[in-house]
Design a protein around this motif. Structure first.
Motif, PDB file in Angstrom:
ATOM      1  N   UNK A 163       0.831  -1.205   0.000  1.00  0.00           N
ATOM      2  CA  UNK A 163       0.000   0.000   0.000  1.00  0.00           C
ATOM      3  C   UNK A 163       0.869   1.260   0.000  1.00  0.00           C
ATOM      4  N   UNK A 164       1.997   1.218   0.699  1.00  0.00           N
ATOM      5  CA  UNK A 164       2.892   2.377   0.730  1.00  0.00           C
ATOM      6  C   UNK A 164       3.494   2.636  -0.644  1.00  0.00           C
ATOM      7  N   UNK A 165       3.857   1.580  -1.347  1.00  0.00           N
ATOM      8  CA  UNK A 165       4.437   1.727  -2.681  1.00  0.00           C
ATOM      9  C   UNK A 165       3.439   2.327  -3.672  1.00  0.00           C
ATOM     10  N   UNK A 166       2.154   2.145  -3.397  1.00  0.00           N
ATOM     11  CA  UNK A 166       1.104   2.700  -4.261  1.00  0.00           C
ATOM     12  C   UNK A 166       0.365   3.826  -3.551  1.00  0.00           C
ATOM     13  N   UNK A 167       1.043   4.514  -2.658  1.00  0.00           N
ATOM     14  CA  UNK A 167       0.405   5.500  -1.774  1.00  0.00           C
ATOM     15  C   UNK A 167      -0.493   6.462  -2.544  1.00  0.00           C
ATOM     16  N   UNK A 168      -1.683   6.638  -1.985  1.00  0.00           N
ATOM     17  CA  UNK A 168      -2.658   7.509  -2.606  1.00  0.00           C
ATOM     18  C   UNK A 168      -3.473   6.863  -3.697  1.00  0.00           C
ATOM     19  N   UNK A 169      -3.072   5.685  -4.148  1.00  0.00           N
ATOM     20  CA  UNK A 169      -3.790   4.994  -5.224  1.00  0.00           C
ATOM     21  C   UNK A 169      -4.393   3.705  -4.681  1.00  0.00           C
ATOM     22  N   UNK A 170      -5.548   3.358  -5.187  1.00  0.00           N
ATOM     23  CA  UNK A 170      -6.208   2.140  -4.733  1.00  0.00           C
ATOM     24  C   UNK A 170      -5.480   0.913  -5.266  1.00  0.00           C
ATOM     25  N   UNK A 171      -5.342  -0.093  -4.413  1.00  0.00           N
ATOM     26  CA  UNK A 171      -4.835  -1.405  -4.811  1.00  0.00           C
ATOM     27  C   UNK A 171      -5.985  -2.384  -4.614  1.00  0.00           C
ATOM     28  N   UNK A 172      -6.337  -3.113  -5.658  1.00  0.00           N
ATOM     29  CA  UNK A 172      -7.527  -3.953  -5.589  1.00  0.00           C
ATOM     30  C   UNK A 172      -7.323  -5.154  -4.673  1.00  0.00           C
ATOM     31  N   UNK A 173      -8.447  -5.736  -4.259  1.00  0.00           N
ATOM     32  CA  UNK A 173      -8.400  -6.947  -3.436  1.00  0.00           C
ATOM     33  C   UNK A 173      -7.571  -8.025  -4.127  1.00  0.00           C
ATOM     34  N   UNK A 174      -7.848  -8.256  -5.418  1.00  0.00           N
ATOM     35  CA  UNK A 174      -7.161  -9.330  -6.148  1.00  0.00           C
ATOM     36  C   UNK A 174      -5.662  -9.071  -6.220  1.00  0.00           C
ATOM     37  N   UNK A 175      -5.260  -7.830  -6.448  1.00  0.00           N
ATOM     38  CA  UNK A 175      -3.830  -7.512  -6.532  1.00  0.00           C
ATOM     39  C   UNK A 175      -3.132  -7.775  -5.205  1.00  0.00           C
ATOM     40  N   UNK A 176      -3.754  -7.376  -4.113  1.00  0.00           N
ATOM     41  CA  UNK A 176      -3.153  -7.601  -2.798  1.00  0.00           C
ATOM     42  C   UNK A 176      -3.064  -9.087  -2.476  1.00  0.00           C
ATOM     43  N   UNK A 177      -4.134  -9.803  -2.728  1.00  0.00           N
ATOM     44  CA  UNK A 177      -4.156 -11.233  -2.411  1.00  0.00           C
ATOM     45  C   UNK A 177      -3.133 -12.003  -3.232  1.00  0.00           C
TER      46      UNK A 177
END
Length: 227
Positions: free
Chosen positions: A164-178
């Protein structure tokens, strides 16, 4: 914050369908029906993703592709009725990241867009430190501080926070995180994220029920505040 996507399609009915479908999936959608209009939209919106039809009324999409890539960092997915291998090769050589032949299923389109967004996130230069308010994350040292107090995070908690920090300010989807943390076979196990986000919020947030740092984009994913 949602993912911005520009649909460049001259068929009004298909453009409306794609716009409605992607908006329902949490994307922020803009549309263009002509090449000149598309270039204007790119300058205004700086989209993260572009869906590009090759048959436009004022020019060929293949000629437009290099101009789009020169003006923004968007991942371009070509959507075209042209099914010849030579057309696909030409589009990929011109700068497209993917090629989807019409007709296509919504499920396949969404999967291709998830892949494109993941590639875009991977291509963004990674800062080694992130700081907002009292929260500070050092990716190189694997350390997190809150108001100068070092926090003890589990490996999975830190991995989630780091993404999340690497994409700060931008949404990271559930699928991408998982997929990034647990692997591609766990892309539907959203309960994992709920558990770890709850644990992180207990450690990081002054008021976990009203998060300041770890923000939820309902139905889409999570983001780390950038201000």
């Amino acid at each position: 914050m949602t993912v911005d996507i520009l649909i460049i399609e001259d068929d009004p009915s298909l453009s409306r369908f794609l716009s409605t479908t992607l908006t329902a999936q949490g994307y922020a959608v803009t549309t263009a029906m002509r090449a000149d209009e598309a270039l204007a939209r790119v300058a205004l919106d700086d989209p993260a993703l572009i869906l590009l039809d090759l048959g436009l009324p004022d020019g060929d999409g293949l000629a437009l592709l290099p101009e789009l890539k020169a003006r923004c960092d968007a991942q371009v997915v070509v959507v075209s009725a042209r099914s010849q291998e030579s057309d696909k090769i030409s589009a990929l050589d011109a700068g497209a990241e993917d090629y989807l032949t019409k007709p296509f299923s919504v499920a396949e389109l969404l999967a291709r867009l998830r892949v494109a967004q993941r590639r875009r996130l991977e291509s963004i230069p990674v800062a080694q430190q992130y700081a907002v308010g009292a929260l500070r994350v050092d990716l190189e040292k694997h350390q997190v501080w809150l108001a100068e107090e070092a926090l003890k995070l589990t490996p999975k908690e830190f991995q989630l926070l780091a993404i999340l920090a690497q994409s700060r300010g931008r949404v990271v989807t559930h699928a991408q995180l998982l997929q990034a943390i647990w692997g591609r076979h766990h892309s539907d196990d959203t309960h994992y994220l709920r558990i770890y986000l709850r644990q992180l919020r207990q450690k990081i947030e002054p008021n976990p029920s009203e998060p300041r740092y770890l923000l939820t984009e309902p139905g889409v994913g999570y983001r780390l505040a950038d201000a």
